[in-house]
Design a protein around this motif. Sequence first.
Motif, PDB file in Angstrom:
ATOM      1  N   SER A  58     -10.521  -0.132   0.847  1.00 55.79           N
ATOM      2  CA  SER A  58     -11.225  -0.202  -0.435  1.00 55.79           C
ATOM      3  C   SER A  58     -10.270  -0.476  -1.589  1.00 55.79           C
ATOM      4  CB  SER A  58     -11.980   1.112  -0.679  1.00 55.79           C
ATOM      5  OG  SER A  58     -11.084   2.197  -0.633  1.00 55.79           O
ATOM      6  N   GLY A  59      -8.986  -0.075  -1.448  1.00 54.19           N
ATOM      7  CA  GLY A  59      -8.098  -0.114  -2.602  1.00 54.19           C
ATOM      8  C   GLY A  59      -7.096  -1.244  -2.613  1.00 54.19           C
ATOM      9  N   LEU A 101      -0.650   4.219  -1.770  1.00 51.18           N
ATOM     10  CA  LEU A 101      -1.821   4.755  -1.067  1.00 51.18           C
ATOM     11  C   LEU A 101      -1.401   5.642   0.096  1.00 51.18           C
ATOM     12  CD1 LEU A 101      -4.138   1.628  -0.888  1.00 51.18           C
ATOM     13  CD2 LEU A 101      -4.464   3.678  -2.248  1.00 51.18           C
ATOM     14  N   VAL A 128       0.827  -1.212   0.000  1.00 54.01           N
ATOM     15  CA  VAL A 128       0.000   0.000   0.000  1.00 54.01           C
ATOM     16  C   VAL A 128       0.862   1.264   0.000  1.00 54.01           C
ATOM     17  CG1 VAL A 128      -1.959  -1.080   1.126  1.00 54.01           C
ATOM     18  CG2 VAL A 128      -0.167  -0.060   2.515  1.00 54.01           C
ATOM     19  N   PRO A 169      -9.070   4.227   2.507  1.00 56.06           N
ATOM     20  CA  PRO A 169      -8.522   3.897   1.185  1.00 56.06           C
ATOM     21  C   PRO A 169      -7.873   2.524   1.129  1.00 56.06           C
ATOM     22  CG  PRO A 169      -7.800   6.067   1.894  1.00 56.06           C
ATOM     23  CD  PRO A 169      -8.617   5.516   2.993  1.00 56.06           C
TER      24      PRO A 169
END
Lengths: 458, 292
Positions: free
Chosen positions: A350-351, A336, A333, A347
């Motif tokens: 969800s990502g 992100l 991540v 985030p």
Amino acid sequence: MTTQVAERLVEFVDALRLKGINAGPSETIDAAAALEVLGFDDREVLREGLAAALVRRDGQRDVFDMTFDVFFPAGVGTPTAVQDSEDDLDAEQLRALLAMALADDDARALTQLAEVAVDALGAVGQEGSGTQGWSAYQTLDRLRPQTAVAQALAMRGGGAGSGQGQSGQFTDRLERDEVRRGVARFRELVAAEARRRTAEVRGRQTVARHAVAQSKDRVDFLSANAHQLAELRRAVQPLARKLATRLAARRRRRRRGQIDIRRTLRSAMSTGGVPVKPVYAAPRPSRPELVLLCDVSGSVAGFSQFTMLLVKALSDQFSKIRVFAFVNAMDEVTDLIKDGSGDLIGPIQSGARITKWHTSSDYGEAFGDFVEQYLDAVGPRTAVIVLGDARNNNQHPRFEALRRINERSRRTYWLNPEHGSRWGLGDSEALGYADIVPMYECCNVEQLSGFVGRILPV
Amino acid sequence: MTRTMHFESVVDVKSKLAEVGYLASDAVATTVFLASELGKPLLVEGPAGVGKTELSRAVAAACGAELVRLQCYEGVDEARALYEWNHAKQLLRISAARGEESWDEARSDVFSEEFLLPRPLLTAIRNDGPTVLLIDETDKADVEIEGLLLEVLGDFQVTVPELGTITATQRPFVVLTSNATRELSEALRRRCLFLHIDFPSAELERDIVALKVPDLDATLADSVVRVVNALRSAGLRKAPSVAETLDWARTLVALGAPVLSDQIVEESLGVVLKHQDDIDKARTTLNLSELV
């Protein structure tokens, strides 16, 4: 100074110590001197005077104020504002009064309303039974001050109060926020009043111990509420700056002392073997790579988020940072984190692909994933930090996966936001993992910043 | 050792500071009064631009005292803070005598008052009149200098080996300021009274604006303070402080703006906010985005 006052002061200082304000005897003496100079005429002056003597750093003031209100209350018993209001008010009428006070932004009226509201709506328990008290939660639940916002705004718009807010002015758009801040202040006033009334029935020490919040850097990550977490997020930047300066100082001091013996002797040959000028070794800045493995499941999300933000703020201290998040599947991540600010968990959830077929955390599975897919992220210059409570929901812990990570990295640390006394209880695999990598208890900001300060490169 | 300052009461502090143009909050006035009564140094922390340095200036002006200032920075040392021997002058003196003097004479002559360069700390201690000693940005100095300060602030005396111990006849009023980039040591904190100056309340800030920028219309000043307060609670990287409020008020006077409008705020936002991402954030907070 009478013994009574001295006793009250010492009790007060004791209560402060319990909350992490370390006032020693010399501070107590200062406070006593301040009491004598200032007298008891003006309560606010007394509050400021005692704060000057007892509080030593920013961030302790909230705790001080709450404790002060309990030990040096503005009044005793039912407040005069309650006695003055002749008939009993119900929630509906109080709300109307509140809206009026909010519209006028009248601090005095808010204080009195808080007193009346706690008296009218907040009583809990039975008289004389030991459970008697006043509850801020119940008061606010019955009064629902947030519903007064619309009403207050309408009153302002109608030109109530000091005539400000004719429509079309630039400052109109600020009004909603101003009223909201008024409501937040009202909530605090209600809480303070409830503490004061309860302290009279149950004793000051009891209330100070249980009802006064901890100071910011001692709030437990695991038990922090949303408001406290937001406050912690705001503390990240100053904390990072402080750590960075501490490092810079340490680095400078190190650079001063290192003498390169070989080159000093070589240059001494030109002065007949006398080392006139010592030659210093060139500093070799080591900025290690950092890999973070963060458990972002609900129970420890607050802690992981704070640590990620802190590491991000410190990113210039490391040559490379990679962040991996997991619940039971590992996913990178880094991007992100780099783009995000404020809330990171949303985030990530969800990502990134952080769960497989169930939604509870599984460290063994996640470490296995990491070894299979991302092991090349770890090299001999990498420090790996695992964030999590090691509660594995009784899945297979896969110690060998963590062992592989540990062998490849320069150092591996584990930060556990749970109290050390609870490690290994229930489904916690903390003790097993602690055998492989050093595990540190990291319950609050104080401990976390201590740890980060120690491991950061010199 | 006598005290420099004499304030009658907290109210007296307030009125005296107001006379010289510093509007003190309750907290500030109380702590200044306590510091002068108890004779303790005052450690002032707070965000940049809320009037930490200004406070010591105001105290000095209010009491007719001399302000001695030690500006701390990385690497400030004893020679910069305390005293130094004037080497060049000493050499001159020795070469001027051309060896016609005995060693004892030369030595006692060269290490006399004439060749001493007093730095702020020594100046403040030797001063006969009332003195305010300001040690600015203490957190920028190295940890070693704190040890020196402990000694000086504890007893208000300095030992110069060649001259003996110099003790203060008047206890100076000491103010240390810090921006908290580094934790000051516990020992130093313990010797001081602590004051955290925060952003002032809306009423106080209005009064400050009225005092410092008298040309600004009262309703406009009110709007300015309200907008600044809204910006402060918006969670910006660098929240605007009193200095920025005053700058903005002066800008508005210079622009001759009658009331705040979207356009004027948009144009002058750079005076209040110093980071681009803060300005972007403020635009959304204040709903400016639909305009430009």
